[in-house]
Design an enzyme around this catalytic site. Structure first.
Site, PDB file in Angstrom:
ATOM      1  CG  ASN A 194      42.688 -40.672 -30.701  1.00 25.11           C
ATOM      2  OD1 ASN A 194      43.791 -40.212 -30.980  1.00 25.11           O
ATOM      3  ND2 ASN A 194      42.527 -41.782 -30.010  1.00 25.11           N
TER       4      ASN A 194
ATOM      5  CB  ALA B 280      41.474 -43.580 -19.413  1.00 24.23           C
ATOM      6  CG  MET B 281      43.661 -40.573 -22.660  1.00 19.03           C
ATOM      7  SD  MET B 281      45.293 -41.317 -22.657  1.00 19.03           S
ATOM      8  CE  MET B 281      46.166 -40.185 -23.707  1.00 19.03           C
TER       9      MET B 281
ATOM     10  CB  ALA C 185      45.215 -43.622 -20.151  1.00 13.08           C
TER      11      ALA C 185
ATOM     12  CE  LYS D 132      46.881 -41.893 -31.395  1.00 16.99           C
ATOM     13  NZ  LYS D 132      46.110 -41.368 -30.273  1.00 16.99           N
TER      14      LYS D 132
ATOM     15  CB  SER E 139      38.868 -46.434 -27.457  1.00 15.07           C
ATOM     16  OG  SER E 139      38.846 -45.825 -28.730  1.00 15.07           O
TER      17      SER E 139
ATOM     18  N   GLY F 246      37.665 -33.409 -18.767  1.00 20.10           N
ATOM     19  CA  GLY F 246      37.443 -34.825 -19.074  1.00 20.10           C
ATOM     20  C   GLY F 246      38.409 -35.633 -18.232  1.00 20.10           C
TER      21      GLY F 246
ATOM     22  CD  GLU G 126      37.146 -40.472 -29.314  1.00 19.86           C
ATOM     23  OE1 GLU G 126      38.007 -41.363 -29.401  1.00 19.86           O
ATOM     24  OE2 GLU G 126      37.394 -39.320 -28.928  1.00 19.86           O
TER      25      GLU G 126
HETATM   26  P1  NAD Z   1      37.360 -41.618 -21.251  1.00 19.79           P
HETATM   27  O1  NAD Z   1      36.007 -41.989 -21.756  1.00 19.79           O
HETATM   28  O2  NAD Z   1      38.062 -42.520 -20.284  1.00 19.79           O
HETATM   29  O3  NAD Z   1      37.292 -40.180 -20.549  1.00 19.79           O
HETATM   30  C1  NAD Z   1      36.538 -39.118 -21.048  1.00 19.79           C
HETATM   31  C2  NAD Z   1      35.951 -38.380 -19.840  1.00 19.79           C
HETATM   32  O4  NAD Z   1      35.267 -37.219 -20.317  1.00 19.79           O
HETATM   33  C3  NAD Z   1      34.920 -39.198 -19.063  1.00 19.79           C
HETATM   34  O5  NAD Z   1      35.289 -39.255 -17.692  1.00 19.79           O
HETATM   35  C4  NAD Z   1      33.614 -38.438 -19.262  1.00 19.79           C
HETATM   36  O6  NAD Z   1      32.747 -38.496 -18.153  1.00 19.79           O
HETATM   37  C5  NAD Z   1      34.137 -37.029 -19.474  1.00 19.79           C
HETATM   38  N1  NAD Z   1      33.179 -36.131 -20.128  1.00 19.79           N
HETATM   39  C6  NAD Z   1      32.220 -36.404 -21.047  1.00 19.79           C
HETATM   40  N2  NAD Z   1      31.523 -35.290 -21.344  1.00 19.79           N
HETATM   41  C7  NAD Z   1      32.078 -34.289 -20.621  1.00 19.79           C
HETATM   42  C8  NAD Z   1      31.790 -32.903 -20.493  1.00 19.79           C
HETATM   43  N3  NAD Z   1      30.794 -32.323 -21.177  1.00 19.79           N
HETATM   44  N4  NAD Z   1      32.538 -32.163 -19.642  1.00 19.79           N
HETATM   45  C9  NAD Z   1      33.544 -32.732 -18.928  1.00 19.79           C
HETATM   46  N5  NAD Z   1      33.859 -34.056 -19.011  1.00 19.79           N
HETATM   47  C10 NAD Z   1      33.125 -34.810 -19.842  1.00 19.79           C
HETATM   48  O7  NAD Z   1      38.244 -41.356 -22.545  1.00 19.79           O
HETATM   49  P2  NAD Z   1      39.846 -41.448 -22.668  1.00 19.79           P
HETATM   50  O8  NAD Z   1      40.245 -42.846 -22.949  1.00 19.79           O
HETATM   51  O9  NAD Z   1      40.457 -40.736 -21.530  1.00 19.79           O
HETATM   52  O10 NAD Z   1      40.079 -40.639 -24.035  1.00 19.79           O
HETATM   53  C11 NAD Z   1      40.032 -39.228 -24.097  1.00 19.79           C
HETATM   54  C12 NAD Z   1      40.498 -38.804 -25.498  1.00 19.79           C
HETATM   55  O11 NAD Z   1      41.871 -39.209 -25.665  1.00 19.79           O
HETATM   56  C13 NAD Z   1      39.728 -39.468 -26.649  1.00 19.79           C
HETATM   57  O12 NAD Z   1      39.653 -38.601 -27.738  1.00 19.79           O
HETATM   58  C14 NAD Z   1      40.604 -40.675 -26.983  1.00 19.79           C
HETATM   59  O13 NAD Z   1      40.403 -41.159 -28.301  1.00 19.79           O
HETATM   60  C15 NAD Z   1      41.982 -40.070 -26.811  1.00 19.79           C
HETATM   61  N6  NAD Z   1      43.068 -41.030 -26.547  1.00 19.79           N
HETATM   62  C16 NAD Z   1      42.889 -42.048 -25.643  1.00 19.79           C
HETATM   63  C17 NAD Z   1      43.949 -42.924 -25.399  1.00 19.79           C
HETATM   64  C18 NAD Z   1      43.827 -44.035 -24.364  1.00 19.79           C
HETATM   65  O14 NAD Z   1      44.733 -44.885 -24.281  1.00 19.79           O
HETATM   66  N7  NAD Z   1      42.785 -44.067 -23.549  1.00 19.79           N
HETATM   67  C19 NAD Z   1      45.176 -42.746 -26.059  1.00 19.79           C
HETATM   68  C20 NAD Z   1      45.318 -41.684 -26.958  1.00 19.79           C
HETATM   69  C21 NAD Z   1      44.249 -40.820 -27.183  1.00 19.79           C
END
Ligand code: NAD
Length: 303
Positions: A103, A10-11, A129, A185, A256, A7, A268
């Protein structure tokens, strides 16, 4: 250490870039063709408080990767965890550990369909992120990681992970109370994220109204009651403080779930409010407030 980031949104990009900077060999996996192409063509551009830096990291679909990993860090949204780990089966060897910092409740259980339980690590992170555009991410402010092995026995890789993250500027620690941290969380996100998404607002205006504050308080108390019923007592006062901080210091943050709704994507919510409702049912209590938000969100997602 050879790590796949599963994945590369962002993160995933923030952790991938930072871990590569401390000497880990990082390969990013995603299903988004534009993101993969942008990273391979122009590099991963990371914007932080200390400036902007370009990282040259390989990115691909899972099917195009061949080498078995020491570690896979899962950073898809929770609704994609099962499909994502299924696509990585050929990259999981006897010595591969899998760490989820996503999350939601239940990510580790989803991973267990493809990974031995004693090779799964679960945790939470406050690292912020944001995806700016394909191949470009920003992360402003600081954040931490808490994690722990699902099987409770501490494999040596936990120290390797903590020390690499610390070197990368991410405060990291193993936490035997990780279930409570995950629940905390989830309750915070179920309260602030879902409410803001449904009202199409950021936390500031919600906190500016007596009714908004009262609603958040009730949702937190209901979530804490379900956590207790499921055998994981948590500190509700801490979540009230987090909600207050969100309504004041992070008043303009776009949660988000709201970002996903505005982008026309599923959120989510099933693994956040929905998971609280499922836990409530499993333990003979009810969570009508979270059930209402969950169902409203599901309707809203599909309008
Ligand atoms: P995001 O949507 O930016 O990134 C998720 C990525 O996963 C996308 O690029 C998507 O194309 C990819 N993806 C989807 N299906 C897939 C698959 N089958 N195989 C491979 N990749 C796949 O999400 P994010 O903001 O990076 O968040 C990721 C996790 O971290 C979530 O659970 C989020 O709640 C948690 N989180 C996010 C933040 C933040 O600030 N963004 C902070 C803490 C926790």
């Amino acid at each position: 250490m050879f790590v796949y980031i599963l994945g590369a949104g962002a993160m995933g990009c923030v952790f991938g870039a930072k871990l590569s900077a401390v000497g880990w060999r990082v390969h990013l996996i995603d299903v988004n063709a534009k993101q993969i192409a942008a990273i391979n063509e122009a590099g991963l551009q990371l914007r932080t408080d200390s400036g902007e830096r370009n990282y040259r990291l390989p990115a691909s679909y899972a099917a195009d990767a061949k080498e078995k990993a020491d570690l896979i860090i899962v950073f898809t949204k929770s609704l994609h965890t099962s499909d994502a780990i299924e696509s990585m089966k050929h990259l999981i060897g006897d010595r591969t550990y899998v760490l989820t910092l996503q999350n939601g409740l239940g990510n580790a259980a989803k991973l267990a369909a493809c990974v031995a339980k004693d090779h799964i690590l679960e945790g939470v992170t406050t690292v912020p992120a944001e995806l700016v555009s394909p191949g470009v991410v920003s992360s402003h402010g600081i954040g931490a990681v808490q994690f722990y092995p699902v099987a409770k026995e501490m494999p040596p890789i936990t120290k390797v992970i903590s020390s690499a993250m610390e070197s990368a500027g991410i405060k990291a620690a193993t936490d035997p109370e990780i279930k409570a941290a995950i629940w905390t969380k989830v309750i915070f996100n179920a309260t602030m994220n879902a409410t803001c998404a449904l009202l199409d607002t950021t936390p500031g205006p919600l906190g500016g109204q007596e009714d908004g504050v009262a609603l958040a308080k009730t949702l937190i108390e209901e979530g804490a009651m379900v956590a207790r019923a499921s055998g994981c007592p948590i500190d509700a006062a801490g979540i009230h403080a987090m909600a207050k901080m969100s309504m004041t210091q992070h008043r303009d943050h776009i949660p988000s779930m709201l970002q996903d709704l505005r982008g026309g994507r599923l959120t989510e919510v099933d693994d956040i409010n929905g998971a609280i409702v499922r836990e409530a049912r499993a333990h003979g209590v009810s969570a009508p407030m979270h059930e209402t938000l969950w169902r409203l969100m599901r309707v809203r997602e599909r309008l």
